[in-house]
Design a protein around this motif. Structure first.
Motif, short mmCIF file in Angstrom:
data_model
loop_
_atom_site.label_atom_id
_atom_site.label_comp_id
_atom_site.label_asym_id
_atom_site.label_seq_id
_atom_site.Cartn_x
_atom_site.Cartn_y
_atom_site.Cartn_z
N THR A 1 20.01 5.09 9.95
CA THR A 1 22.00 4.97 9.20
C THR A 1 21.09 5.69 7.69
OG1 THR A 1 21.72 2.92 7.91
CG2 THR A 1 22.63 3.06 10.27
N GLY A 2 20.02 6.19 7.04
CA GLY A 2 19.52 6.01 5.42
C GLY A 2 20.62 6.28 4.64
N GLN A 3 21.10 5.15 4.67
CA GLN A 3 22.49 4.40 3.58
C GLN A 3 22.09 4.67 2.68
OE1 GLN A 3 23.41 1.88 6.56
NE2 GLN A 3 23.45 0.16 4.58
N LEU A 4 20.59 3.76 2.57
CA LEU A 4 20.34 3.52 0.90
C LEU A 4 18.86 4.74 0.75
CD1 LEU A 4 19.43 -0.20 1.56
CD2 LEU A 4 20.97 1.04 0.67
N ALA A 5 19.36 4.95 -0.93
CA ALA A 5 18.98 6.62 -1.19
C ALA A 5 17.47 5.73 -1.80
CB ALA A 5 19.63 7.14 -2.23
N ARG A 6 16.58 5.51 -0.74
CA ARG A 6 15.16 4.17 -1.51
C ARG A 6 14.22 5.20 -0.21
NH1 ARG A 6 15.32 0.77 -5.34
NH2 ARG A 6 13.88 0.05 -4.45
N ALA A 7 13.61 5.10 -0.02
CA ALA A 7 11.76 5.44 0.95
C ALA A 7 11.26 4.10 0.77
CB ALA A 7 10.97 6.49 -0.34
N ALA A 8 11.31 3.98 2.73
CA ALA A 8 10.66 2.48 3.15
C ALA A 8 8.73 2.89 2.90
CB ALA A 8 11.06 2.49 4.23
N VAL A 9 8.63 2.16 2.40
CA VAL A 9 6.66 2.41 3.07
C VAL A 9 6.11 0.87 3.63
CG1 VAL A 9 4.59 1.96 1.82
CG2 VAL A 9 6.75 3.49 0.24
N VAL A 10 5.58 0.50 4.66
CA VAL A 10 5.09 -0.01 5.35
C VAL A 10 3.88 -0.33 5.35
CG1 VAL A 10 4.66 -1.09 7.24
CG2 VAL A 10 6.92 -0.52 6.61
N VAL A 11 3.16 -1.11 4.55
CA VAL A 11 1.11 -1.69 4.12
C VAL A 11 0.86 -2.73 3.86
CG1 VAL A 11 1.91 -1.07 1.97
CG2 VAL A 11 -0.82 -0.56 2.94
N ASN A 12 0.00 -3.03 4.63
CA ASN A 12 -0.08 -4.65 4.25
C ASN A 12 -1.46 -4.75 3.37
OD1 ASN A 12 1.92 -6.15 5.40
ND2 ASN A 12 0.29 -5.68 7.94
N GLU A 13 -0.82 -5.96 2.13
CA GLU A 13 -1.91 -6.07 0.65
C GLU A 13 -2.87 -4.60 0.87
OE1 GLU A 13 -5.52 -8.80 1.68
OE2 GLU A 13 -4.89 -8.54 3.82
N PRO A 14 -1.61 -4.05 -0.16
CA PRO A 14 -2.10 -3.01 -0.70
C PRO A 14 -2.39 -2.68 -2.32
CG PRO A 14 0.41 -3.57 -0.93
CD PRO A 14 -0.04 -4.37 -0.38
N VAL A 15 -2.47 -4.39 -3.03
CA VAL A 15 -3.41 -4.37 -4.28
C VAL A 15 -5.09 -4.02 -4.14
CG1 VAL A 15 -3.10 -5.69 -6.16
CG2 VAL A 15 -1.07 -5.59 -5.22
N ARG A 16 -4.87 -5.11 -2.73
CA ARG A 16 -6.47 -5.25 -2.40
C ARG A 16 -6.89 -4.19 -1.92
NH1 ARG A 16 -9.10 -5.85 1.95
NH2 ARG A 16 -8.08 -6.26 3.74
N ARG A 17 -6.28 -2.73 -0.61
CA ARG A 17 -6.73 -2.04 -0.25
C ARG A 17 -6.78 -1.19 -1.43
NH1 ARG A 17 -4.11 -2.45 4.79
NH2 ARG A 17 -5.17 -0.44 5.63
N GLY A 18 -5.46 -0.69 -2.13
CA GLY A 18 -6.13 0.23 -3.23
C GLY A 18 -6.06 1.56 -2.94
N ARG A 19 -6.86 2.01 -3.10
CA ARG A 19 -6.95 3.67 -2.41
C ARG A 19 -6.99 3.78 -1.40
NH1 ARG A 19 -8.31 7.88 -5.86
NH2 ARG A 19 -10.05 8.55 -4.26
N TYR A 20 -7.69 3.30 -0.15
CA TYR A 20 -6.85 3.13 0.97
C TYR A 20 -6.17 3.22 0.91
CZ TYR A 20 -12.11 1.77 2.12
OH TYR A 20 -14.23 2.75 2.65
N THR A 21 -5.34 2.89 1.03
CA THR A 21 -3.75 2.90 1.52
C THR A 21 -2.99 3.92 -0.12
OG1 THR A 21 -3.42 0.15 0.18
CG2 THR A 21 -4.11 0.60 2.42
#
Length: 321
Positions: free
Chosen positions: A150-170
């Motif tokens: 629907t795109g009704q929310l003017a926001r971007a979705a990001v799906v990633v696990n453990e972004p703090v630990r994985r850092g630059r990889y993700t």
């Protein structure tokens, strides 16, 4: 046919077990990494059977799908001495791109002639040094979540696990600048405290871990899917977003350049280009919906479940005969 495999990657396994076989999934007390048993957050058919190591000793097994280096030893012990690749047909499924000294990274199965090494992307096969081991590529398949966008929310979705630990990889370090172009909703395990880690107010970056049943509808309400990952295999969340009908804004790295065709989104190695694309989609819902529809058609064509299962059936027949 009875196929033994460990529950390692929930999304991939969900597609694989839609095939016509009986799938034996080890289960241990506590359901740790070597014995998770049936998925609790994905919908699996009744053909997936939990089995203990003791139950495997005399169980008829026609094929072993290995996914981690130590599983060959586990399988031999649990199968009462039957060796995957020698006494029982086997394939080794490699989910990941190589790590470390990438051009020289040798695969743990390199040099084996008793099994087939299966990669999930052509990029992975290109970059892993597999030596003379027989290899194949079976690209991902996705159980279609339907066109929910629907795109009704003017926001971007990001799906990633453990972004703090994985850092630059993700691409976690890229999120502050990208959040200036489009506020971010980051979904995944280990995302707690992400906004604080990045020094961002909650309005610009909100993180949460949703159960699988709620994830796809939540993604589809966002205007676009943002994939800032530098180094990984091809994330299934990217393909799921395309199936949902979402336009994609992604780093042009690893297999993403093959997965997202022209007109389905914007790919670039320049974060500023991604920021401009996200901003443009945010302010042009019609363009976002049109590109998302093209993304869905492309995903159904290349990463549809039928093609995936057909490819696996051909390989299984070849390996197990």
């Amino acid at each position: 046919m009875n196929i033994l495999l460990w529950h390692v990657h929930g999304s991939w396994t969900t597609a694989f077990v839609q095939g016509p076989h009986r799938y034996l999934v080890p289960v241990l007390p506590g359901r740790g990494p070597d014995g998770r048993g049936r998925a609790r957050t994905f919908s699996w058919p009744e053909s997936v059977t939990e089995i203990t190591p003791e139950g495997l000793r005399d169980a008829p097994v026609d094929l072993v799908v290995l996914q981690r280096p130590h599983e060959a030893g586990l399988a031999e012990r649990w199968l009462g001495g039957r060796r995957p690749g020698r006494d029982v047909p086997a394939v080794y499924l490699e989910h990941n791109a190589p790590d470390g000294n990438v051009p020289e990274t040798r695969h743990p199965c390199a040099g084996r002639d008793d099994l087939t090494l299966v990669h999930v992307t052509h990029f992975n096969r290109l970059f892993w040094d597999s030596g003379p081991t027989p290899t194949a590529v079976i690209e991902h398949g996705v159980v279609d979540p339907a066109h929910l966008y629907t795109g009704q929310l003017a926001r971007a979705a990001v799906v990633v696990n453990e972004p703090v630990r994985r850092g630059r990889y993700t691409g976690t370090d890229l999120l502050p600048a990208l959040s200036e172009a489009a506020p971010l909703d980051v979904f995944g395990m280990g995302t707690e405290g992400l906004a604080e880690h990045l020094g961002l107010p909650p309005g610009r970056c909100h993180a949460q871990d949703l159960p699988q049943a709620a994830l796809h509808p939540a993604m589809a309400r966002r205007r676009l899917y943002l994939h800032p990952v530098r180094w990984t295999s091809l994330g299934l969340s990217l393909l799921e977003a395309m199936h949902l009908g979402m336009p994609v804004v992604a780093l042009a790295t690893t297999e993403a350049v093959e997965a997202v065709p022209a007109g389905a989104g914007v790919l670039s190695t320049r974060p500023e280009v991604l920021a401009r694309a996200a901003h443009a989609y945010l302010h042009d819902p019609d363009a976002a919906a049109e590109d998302g529809a093209r993304a869905r058609r492309a995903a159904l064509d290349r990463y549809g479940l039928k093609r995936f299962l057909d490819d696996w059936e051909r390989l299984i027949e070849e390996v197990a005969r």
